[in-house]
Design an enzyme around this catalytic site. Structure first.
Site, short mmCIF file in Angstrom:
data_model
loop_
_atom_site.label_atom_id
_atom_site.label_comp_id
_atom_site.label_asym_id
_atom_site.label_seq_id
_atom_site.Cartn_x
_atom_site.Cartn_y
_atom_site.Cartn_z
N HIS A 103 0.82 -1.22 0.00
CA HIS A 103 0.00 0.00 0.00
C HIS A 103 0.85 1.26 0.00
O HIS A 103 0.34 2.35 -0.28
CB HIS A 103 -0.99 -0.01 1.17
CG HIS A 103 -0.41 0.29 2.52
ND1 HIS A 103 -0.14 -0.69 3.45
CD2 HIS A 103 -0.06 1.46 3.11
CE1 HIS A 103 0.34 -0.14 4.55
NE2 HIS A 103 0.40 1.16 4.37
N ASP A 137 0.19 -7.56 1.39
CA ASP A 137 0.60 -6.17 1.57
C ASP A 137 2.11 -6.02 1.66
O ASP A 137 2.63 -5.34 2.56
CB ASP A 137 -0.06 -5.56 2.81
CG ASP A 137 -0.06 -4.03 2.75
OD1 ASP A 137 0.47 -3.46 1.77
OD2 ASP A 137 -0.58 -3.40 3.69
N SER A 179 4.49 2.77 7.88
CA SER A 179 4.25 1.57 7.08
C SER A 179 5.47 1.21 6.25
O SER A 179 6.03 2.06 5.55
CB SER A 179 3.06 1.80 6.15
OG SER A 179 1.87 1.91 6.88
#
Length: 355
Positions: A93, A124, A207
């Site tokens: 992402h 992911d 992230s």
């Protein structure tokens, strides 16, 4: 939604000594020796704190140079240097639909360029590669996430809110969590099993960074924070999740070797489905929209229009609950599927395929 033992003993020993001195001070024989002992004990407490602080600083010095900031055209995140050839692992992402990126390392303000090798949204994870590998680029050391224990101290490194080379501290709160991400359009994103839950603060920009133990090993890739619907869907403090290092290595190694994921290890029914509701507008199952030819569901006789209500012993009410149930299984596992067809309930055995 769904320290090591020696270090703990080192911290607890001075506290035990203080407790003993407190009990002795009630007797009438307190004198110079007691005062000296008290001073020694009190001095020991900061010493232990200094030892732990030194541990933190050593880990940060060793690992932070391996954590980079990744800038896509419309998003910003973090990444971890995977090898000395310029491969960097991050979250899918973070890269989104982009193919090229700007990368900044912790020990330089120079901007590097990188290209996408492959993105695997189902887990992911993604790998990008620097166009030019700078001198001194240091690969991180990935640990064995199977050895991660609840309560151990961890550090999260990344670029939260664009603040590059930031470090937060916490503990491993739980292991083995299955978590479903929210998609950018409000839909359900990837469902990821065996995630590490941590109290270390994880914010946008973290992230793809590194969750690190006090041995300086990356044990996970911070990926998302929990959302509290009672707080306007804002992040729930102290509840973050990281993809375990074992899965990161499995996916990254395949991408680097083959340019794609060839063995996901993730079970699948081989259907496209959507959540359906009952007469009271409550989620009541997953309607099969399409069946993959030759897939697990096809071989078990499941057809488009069937509504799946149970997988094995797990009730299925939404596409998310089906994804989470499948995340607990492996390709080749045999289970049962309960479904309705034209109002009649049916049950069939199925050998799960691979996603």
């Amino acid at each position: 939604m769904d320290v090591s033992r020696t270090r703990a003993l080192r911290l607890l020993a001075p506290l035990a000594a203080l407790a003993l001195l407190t009990a002795c001070s009630d007797s009438g024989s307190a004198g110079k020796s007691d005062a000296s002992t008290k001073q020694a004990a009190q001095a020991a407490v900061p010493a232990s704190g200094n030892d732990l602080q030194s541990d933190y600083q050593k880990v940060i010095k060793d690992v932070l140079p391996s954590v980079v900031q990744i800038q896509a055209s419309s998003d910003l995140g973090s990444g971890v240097v995977y090898d000395d050839k310029g491969h960097i692992v991050t979250n899918a992402h973070v890269v989104g639909d982009e193919k090229t990126f700007e990368v900044t390392t912790a020990n330089s303000e120079d901007t590097l360029t990188a290209k996408l090798v492959y993105s695997y949204p189902e887990q992911d994870l993604a790998v990008i590669k620097l166009d030019k590998v700078p001198d001194g680029l240091k690969a991180a050391m990935f640990g064995d996430s199977a050895k991660v224990q609840v309560g151990q101290i961890v550090l999260a490194m990344g670029s939260p809110l664009g603040l590059s080379s930031s470090v937060t501290q916490g503990i491993v709160s739980a292991t083995g969590r299955t978590v479903s991400e929210g998609g950018s359009d409000g839909s359900t994103g990837a469902t990821i099993p065996n995630m590490i839950q941590t109290s270390a603060a994880i914010n946008p920009g973290n992230s793809g960074g590194a969750l690190v133990d006090l041995d300086g090993q990356v044990i996970g890739i911070p990926t998302l924070a929990a959302i509290d619907p009672n707080m306007g869907n804002s992040a729930a403090p102290g509840i973050g999740f990281a993809i375990p290092a074992s899965m990161v290595r499995t996916v990254a190694d395949q991408i680097i070797k083959d340019g794609k994921v060839t063995d996901s290890g993730r079970a699948a029914l081989g259907i496209t489905g959507r959540t359906v509701v009952d007469d009271e507008f409550k989620a009541a199952g997953v309607a099969v929209v399409e069946v993959k030819s030759g897939g697990a569901a096809d071989q078990a006789g499941i057809e488009a229009g069937d509504v799946i209500t149970r997988l094995g012993d797990t009730d299925i009410t939404t596409i998310t609950s089906l994804s989470e149930a499948l995340a607990a299984d492996k390709p080749g596992d045999r289970t049962s599927v309960t479904y309705t067809r034209n109002g009649d309930e049916k049950k069939t055995d199925v050998t799960l395929g691979e996603q």
